[in-house]
Design a protein around this motif. Structure first.
Motif, PDB file in Angstrom:
ATOM      1  N   LYS A   3       0.725  -0.807  -0.349  1.00  0.00           N
ATOM      2  CA  LYS A   3       0.053  -0.005   0.074  1.00  0.00           C
ATOM      3  C   LYS A   3       0.700   1.117  -0.059  1.00  0.00           C
ATOM      4  O   LYS A   3       0.407   2.422  -0.088  1.00  0.00           O
ATOM      5  CB  LYS A   3      -0.645  -0.374   1.077  1.00  0.00           C
ATOM      6  N   ALA A   4       2.463   1.119   0.406  1.00  0.00           N
ATOM      7  CA  ALA A   4       2.523   2.469   0.739  1.00  0.00           C
ATOM      8  C   ALA A   4       3.923   2.070  -0.158  1.00  0.00           C
ATOM      9  O   ALA A   4       4.871   3.852  -0.734  1.00  0.00           O
ATOM     10  CB  ALA A   4       3.518   2.155   1.849  1.00  0.00           C
ATOM     11  N   VAL A   5       3.861   1.979  -0.544  1.00  0.00           N
ATOM     12  CA  VAL A   5       5.896   1.031  -1.899  1.00  0.00           C
ATOM     13  C   VAL A   5       5.225  -0.504  -2.690  1.00  0.00           C
ATOM     14  O   VAL A   5       4.420  -0.901  -2.788  1.00  0.00           O
ATOM     15  CB  VAL A   5       6.748   0.449  -0.883  1.00  0.00           C
ATOM     16  N   ASP A   6       6.109   0.543  -4.072  1.00  0.00           N
ATOM     17  CA  ASP A   6       6.344  -1.070  -5.118  1.00  0.00           C
ATOM     18  C   ASP A   6       7.608  -2.255  -5.007  1.00  0.00           C
ATOM     19  O   ASP A   6       8.104  -1.245  -4.136  1.00  0.00           O
ATOM     20  CB  ASP A   6       6.770  -0.719  -6.739  1.00  0.00           C
ATOM     21  N   PHE A   7       6.975  -2.723  -5.626  1.00  0.00           N
ATOM     22  CA  PHE A   7       8.051  -3.933  -5.207  1.00  0.00           C
ATOM     23  C   PHE A   7       8.029  -5.064  -6.456  1.00  0.00           C
ATOM     24  O   PHE A   7       7.002  -4.639  -7.117  1.00  0.00           O
ATOM     25  CB  PHE A   7       7.785  -5.407  -4.207  1.00  0.00           C
ATOM     26  N   SER A   8       9.756  -5.458  -6.671  1.00  0.00           N
ATOM     27  CA  SER A   8       9.193  -5.963  -8.099  1.00  0.00           C
ATOM     28  C   SER A   8       9.096  -7.528  -7.704  1.00  0.00           C
ATOM     29  O   SER A   8       8.776  -7.880  -7.152  1.00  0.00           O
ATOM     30  CB  SER A   8      11.795  -5.741  -7.975  1.00  0.00           C
ATOM     31  N   SER A   9       9.186  -8.816  -8.915  1.00  0.00           N
ATOM     32  CA  SER A   9       8.885  -9.458  -8.773  1.00  0.00           C
ATOM     33  C   SER A   9      10.241 -10.408  -7.312  1.00  0.00           C
ATOM     34  O   SER A   9      11.095  -9.881  -7.224  1.00  0.00           O
ATOM     35  CB  SER A   9      10.218 -10.492 -10.084  1.00  0.00           C
ATOM     36  N   PRO A  10      10.122 -11.347  -7.159  1.00  0.00           N
ATOM     37  CA  PRO A  10      10.203 -11.488  -5.571  1.00  0.00           C
ATOM     38  C   PRO A  10      12.207 -11.780  -6.534  1.00  0.00           C
ATOM     39  O   PRO A  10      12.120 -12.511  -7.797  1.00  0.00           O
ATOM     40  CB  PRO A  10      10.169 -12.699  -5.090  1.00  0.00           C
ATOM     41  N   TYR A  11      12.910 -12.622  -5.457  1.00  0.00           N
ATOM     42  CA  TYR A  11      14.705 -12.899  -6.107  1.00  0.00           C
ATOM     43  C   TYR A  11      14.925 -13.712  -4.718  1.00  0.00           C
ATOM     44  O   TYR A  11      15.717 -15.279  -4.924  1.00  0.00           O
ATOM     45  CB  TYR A  11      15.474 -11.932  -6.089  1.00  0.00           C
TER      46      TYR A  11
END
Length: 294
Positions: free
Chosen positions: A132-140
């Protein structure tokens, strides 16, 4: 007003250029020269979207622990997350010398607001609340969480614990805002003490102010190794069961225009098998032979 107008126009043009360049990559067919031109265009468009044009500013913890970053020197590319960061940067079109490292606290990184970095890597677990507060990439990567306890004479009450139930009255510490804190509260007890950093928690444990620390398992293996001299006297008693639910990913400011490019880079590294190769190189000795708490 005119300056703002032109600045806004520049941002729009950069976004359009990035979309167009990525579309060219997807539709380039077998023409090698077209592929190369499209790749160059995409990289140039991405470089225009960073906080410092032409540079990719990556944040990590202070300090940053092995095996994620070796010797607290991410610029060396040594360590699991440092290596992944440079691999992603290369996929995005940045040379190693164009990567700039800065340091942030964990909690401040997941707080909404303007950032002075493009992406942040310091074992951020992907959760619905954080999204809700930040973006994430695909997991690594998908680590578990583990518990280290005081093993010094006279302070070793929990050194032989084999279950979460045996820690019901223990005073444990975890980094503020971390997945470790969340899992500790859910699986162990509600008396988890919050610290600004793992380093602060380590100092508290060495001073016998808390009974133990909850950290991700690879960091725990490093911390509990007496040869590392991180903790005066401690025992890694085990992993919290089923605590691998939150995969690790790059964190970016909310609605960052770089999120698609970072995600595409991680996905490509996954498809190529490069993520596994990096994990095998840096993480293997930190993820095996650690018992699971009952």
């Amino acid at each position: 007003m005119r300056d703002k107008k032109w600045k806004l126009l520049g941002m729009v043009c950069a976004s359009v250029a990035l979309i167009a360049a990525l579309a060219m990559v997807g539709c380039s067919g077998n023409n090698a020269s077209s592929d190369s031109a499209a790749g160059d265009a995409a990289a140039e468009a991405v470089a225009d979207l960073t906080v410092t044009p032409g540079k990719l500013t990556i944040a990590t913890g202070n300090p940053a622990y092995p095996p994620y970053v070796m010797n607290d020197a991410p610029e060396s590319g040594e360590g699991f997350e440092a290596a992944i960061a440079y691999a992603v940067a290369e996929k995005m079109g940045f040379a190693p010398e164009d990567v700039v490292w800065v340091r942030t606290g964990f909690d401040e990184a997941i707080t909404p607001g303007t950032k002075d970095w493009d992406m942040n890597i310091q074992q951020f677990g992907v959760t619905e609340d954080r999204q809700k507060a930040v973006d994430f990439s695909s997991p690594y990567f998908k680590p578990t969480q583990a518990v280290i306890v005081d093993a010094a004479e006279g302070h070793d009450k929990y050194a032989k614990a084999t279950s979460c139930a045996e820690l019901a009255d223990a005073v444990l510490g975890a980094e503020s805002g971390s997945t470790s804190y969340t899992w500790g509260m859910e699986k162990i007890n509600k008396n988890i003490q919050v610290f600004n950093s793992n380093a602060d928690a380590v100092n508290a444990l060495n001073a016998h102010q808390i009974d133990g620390i909850i950290v991700d398992t690879p960091t725990g293996v490093y911390m509990a190794d007496p040869e590392m001299e991180e903790l005066a006297s401690a025992a890694l008693i085990g992993q919290i069961p089923d605590s691998e639910a939150d995969p690790l990913a790059f964190l970016l400011p909310k609605d960052s225009k770089l999120t698609p490019a970072v995600t595409a880079a991680v996905d490509e590294l996954e498809a190529e098998g490069a993520l596994k190769e990096i994990a095998d190189k840096w993480m293997a000795e930190y993820t095996i032979d650690v018992p699971v708490l009952k």
